[in-house]
Motif scaffolding. Structure first.
Motif, PDB file in Angstrom:
ATOM      1  N   GLN A  11       0.873  -1.179   0.000  1.00 13.53           N
ATOM      2  CA  GLN A  11       0.000   0.000   0.000  1.00 13.53           C
ATOM      3  C   GLN A  11       0.906   1.224   0.000  1.00 13.53           C
ATOM      4  OE1 GLN A  11      -2.466   1.625   3.410  1.00 13.53           O
ATOM      5  NE2 GLN A  11      -4.072   0.800   2.046  1.00 13.53           N
ATOM      6  N   PHE A  12       0.613   2.160  -0.891  1.00 16.64           N
ATOM      7  CA  PHE A  12       1.392   3.384  -1.005  1.00 16.64           C
ATOM      8  C   PHE A  12       0.473   4.586  -0.852  1.00 16.64           C
ATOM      9  CE2 PHE A  12       3.907   0.431  -3.673  1.00 16.64           C
ATOM     10  CZ  PHE A  12       5.125   0.537  -3.024  1.00 16.64           C
ATOM     11  N   GLY A  13       1.021   5.682  -0.360  1.00 17.80           N
ATOM     12  CA  GLY A  13       0.312   6.941  -0.283  1.00 17.80           C
ATOM     13  C   GLY A  13       0.893   7.918  -1.287  1.00 17.80           C
ATOM     14  N   ALA A  32      -8.024   4.426  -4.615  1.00 14.43           N
ATOM     15  CA  ALA A  32      -8.917   4.970  -3.590  1.00 14.43           C
ATOM     16  C   ALA A  32     -10.318   5.183  -4.178  1.00 14.43           C
ATOM     17  CB  ALA A  32      -8.365   6.279  -3.056  1.00 14.43           C
ATOM     18  N   THR A  52      -4.137  10.484  -1.489  1.00 15.86           N
ATOM     19  CA  THR A  52      -4.863   9.219  -1.389  1.00 15.86           C
ATOM     20  C   THR A  52      -3.858   8.080  -1.230  1.00 15.86           C
ATOM     21  OG1 THR A  52      -4.888   8.824  -3.792  1.00 15.86           O
ATOM     22  CG2 THR A  52      -6.763  10.031  -2.860  1.00 15.86           C
ATOM     23  N   LYS A  53      -4.388   6.911  -0.919  1.00 17.11           N
ATOM     24  CA  LYS A  53      -3.587   5.696  -0.848  1.00 17.11           C
ATOM     25  C   LYS A  53      -4.098   4.733  -1.905  1.00 17.11           C
ATOM     26  CE  LYS A  53      -2.570   6.041   4.044  1.00 17.11           C
ATOM     27  NZ  LYS A  53      -2.674   5.415   5.349  1.00 17.11           N
ATOM     28  N   ASP A  55      -3.636   0.389  -3.203  1.00 15.60           N
ATOM     29  CA  ASP A  55      -3.082  -0.940  -2.982  1.00 15.60           C
ATOM     30  C   ASP A  55      -2.594  -1.482  -4.308  1.00 15.60           C
ATOM     31  OD1 ASP A  55      -3.743  -1.428  -0.119  1.00 15.60           O
ATOM     32  OD2 ASP A  55      -5.778  -1.118  -0.847  1.00 15.60           O
TER      33      ASP A  55
END
Length: 69
Positions: A11-13, A32, A52-53, A55
């Motif tokens: 998961q990255f933001g 997101a 936002t994040k 996956d």
């Protein structure tokens, strides 16, 4: 940014708008606000909204280029 992702789930933001181009490999992304995973292969891309994040499932060793705006 250029990089390589190893197989796995992450998961990255994103603090800025991003364009992620997959130059070699195979990933699945869940952005997101979405409820369906999208498959992105070599030559494909996806956009990530700022603040936002998302996956990502990396299915094979994957090369990418990420541009920020």
């Amino acid at each position: 940014t250029l990089g390589i992702m190893m197989p796995g789930s992450y998961q990255f933001g994103a603090s800025e708008n991003e364009l992620m181009e997959i130059t070699n490999g195979d990933v699945e992304v869940l952005l997101a606000g979405k409820d369906k995973w999208e498959t992105i292969k070599s030559g494909g891309s996806f956009k990530v909204d700022a603040n936002t994040k998302f996956d990502i499932k990396v299915n094979t060793v994957t090369d990418y280029c990420c541009s920020y705006s």
